[in-house]
Scaffold this motif. Structure first.
Motif, PDB file in Angstrom:
ATOM      1  N   MET A 182       8.612  13.516 -17.288  1.00  0.00           N
ATOM      2  CA  MET A 182       8.564  15.186 -17.706  1.00  0.00           C
ATOM      3  C   MET A 182       9.670  14.477 -18.551  1.00  0.00           C
ATOM      4  O   MET A 182      10.616  15.518 -17.222  1.00  0.00           O
ATOM      5  N   LEU A 183      10.574  14.704 -20.024  1.00  0.00           N
ATOM      6  CA  LEU A 183      11.492  15.052 -20.297  1.00  0.00           C
ATOM      7  C   LEU A 183      11.520  16.447 -20.061  1.00  0.00           C
ATOM      8  O   LEU A 183      10.766  16.905 -21.827  1.00  0.00           O
ATOM      9  N   THR A 184      12.257  17.244 -19.277  1.00  0.00           N
ATOM     10  CA  THR A 184      13.114  19.275 -20.026  1.00  0.00           C
ATOM     11  C   THR A 184      13.920  19.534 -19.192  1.00  0.00           C
ATOM     12  O   THR A 184      14.273  18.686 -18.622  1.00  0.00           O
ATOM     13  N   PRO A 185      14.401  20.257 -20.542  1.00  0.00           N
ATOM     14  CA  PRO A 185      15.348  20.757 -19.725  1.00  0.00           C
ATOM     15  C   PRO A 185      15.445  21.318 -18.392  1.00  0.00           C
ATOM     16  O   PRO A 185      16.673  21.759 -17.760  1.00  0.00           O
ATOM     17  N   SER A 186      13.776  21.484 -17.602  1.00  0.00           N
ATOM     18  CA  SER A 186      13.749  21.886 -16.325  1.00  0.00           C
ATOM     19  C   SER A 186      14.206  21.162 -15.009  1.00  0.00           C
ATOM     20  O   SER A 186      14.145  21.276 -13.733  1.00  0.00           O
ATOM     21  N   GLY A 187      14.623  20.403 -15.465  1.00  0.00           N
ATOM     22  CA  GLY A 187      14.101  18.858 -14.534  1.00  0.00           C
ATOM     23  C   GLY A 187      15.561  18.179 -13.432  1.00  0.00           C
ATOM     24  O   GLY A 187      16.339  18.989 -13.820  1.00  0.00           O
ATOM     25  N   ARG A 188      15.016  17.643 -12.847  1.00  0.00           N
ATOM     26  CA  ARG A 188      16.188  16.868 -12.113  1.00  0.00           C
ATOM     27  C   ARG A 188      17.417  16.658 -12.838  1.00  0.00           C
ATOM     28  O   ARG A 188      16.952  15.465 -14.337  1.00  0.00           O
TER      29      ARG A 188
END
Ligand code: ADE
Length: 242
Positions: free
Chosen positions: A83-89
């Motif tokens: 999932m692409l999100t600003p809070s990912g690795r």
């Protein structure tokens, strides 16, 4: 390898797929690439995929049902769902190498304020392409796909990808081409010498020097060869760095 993009905006990928190395990789079947519009999975009679946030607040939140049903449809036993999100690795070349080994990568792109948190139960990991907020995950999915596709066997020359910036935690050495003198600026003479060993040493030294100057953080936990260590000590001495 297959890449599946789950998106509300499949047309954003048309230009990405139509040009240069990516288009050739698809044409030569080095990569299978598909975009799936998860709106088509919405059971709501108006094909709604989002709703207002519980607890109030601005913006809209992507609902579980269309995304989870779409995932069930496209997922295979060997799929990795990201999932692409600003809070990912945070994405980097090591993660690109890791994903490049997967048989099937599913990239889930959000839009609006974000995803219903419960969708996390159906994905393998969250990934960010950097500390900034985009309007959606599509451009991030293109960044990840591009970095992964060029690492597939036969897409670009292997020597070319092995010398890349960030492989071996070093930035790339400077490159030059003809003319030998441009507007008074000369190509370093060692590159015209035909002496392969001297050219290798010069390039390694420049890689170390550039990395020390621009990204010293990359050198922090790196294992150096004896040759690299000696060069690095010399570079530091010449620059008056301890
Ligand atoms: N979606 C919005 N911003 C993003 C980012 N920085 N990385 C990945 N996906 C995103």
């Amino acid at each position: 390898m297959k890449i599946t993009i789950l998106t509300l905006f499949p047309s954003m990928f048309e230009g990405f797929l139509k040009n240069s190395i990516i288009a050739r990789a698809v044409a030569n079947e080095k990569i299978e690439f598909e975009c799936v519009d998860f709106r088509e999975y919405a059971t709501d009679k108006f094909h709604r995929v989002d709703d207002t946030p519980c607890g109030g607040g601005a913006g809209m939140v992507l609902q579980c049902q269309p995304i989870v049903d779409c995932l069930k449809d496209v997922r295979m036993p060997n799929s990795k769902v990201v999932m692409l999100t600003p809070s990912g690795r945070v994405f980097n070349q090591k993660v690109a190498r890791e994903y490049a080994k997967d048989e099937h990568l599913i990239l889930l792109c959000g839009h609006y304020e974000g995803f219903d948190h419960r969708i996390l139960n159906y994905v393998d990991e969250e990934l960010s392409i950097g500390d900034f907020v985009l309007t959606g995950g599509e451009i991030a999915a293109m960044v990840v796909s591009d970095a992964v596709i060029r690492l597939q066997e036969g897409v670009i020359r292997t020597e070319s990808s092995n010398d890349d910036s960030f492989e071996n935690d070093l930035l790339e050495y400077p490159q030059y081409t003809r003319p030998i003198v441009y507007d008074g600026h000369e190509v370093p003479s060692v590159l015209l010498s035909g002496h392969h060993e001297n050219i290798r040493k010069w390039r390694l030294e420049k890689s170390l020097e550039t990395t020390l100057e621009k990204r010293p953080d990359l050198l922090q936990n790196r294992q150096f060869t004896k040759e690299e260590l000696k060069m690095l000590q010399n570079i530091k001495k010449n620059k008056g760095i301890k």
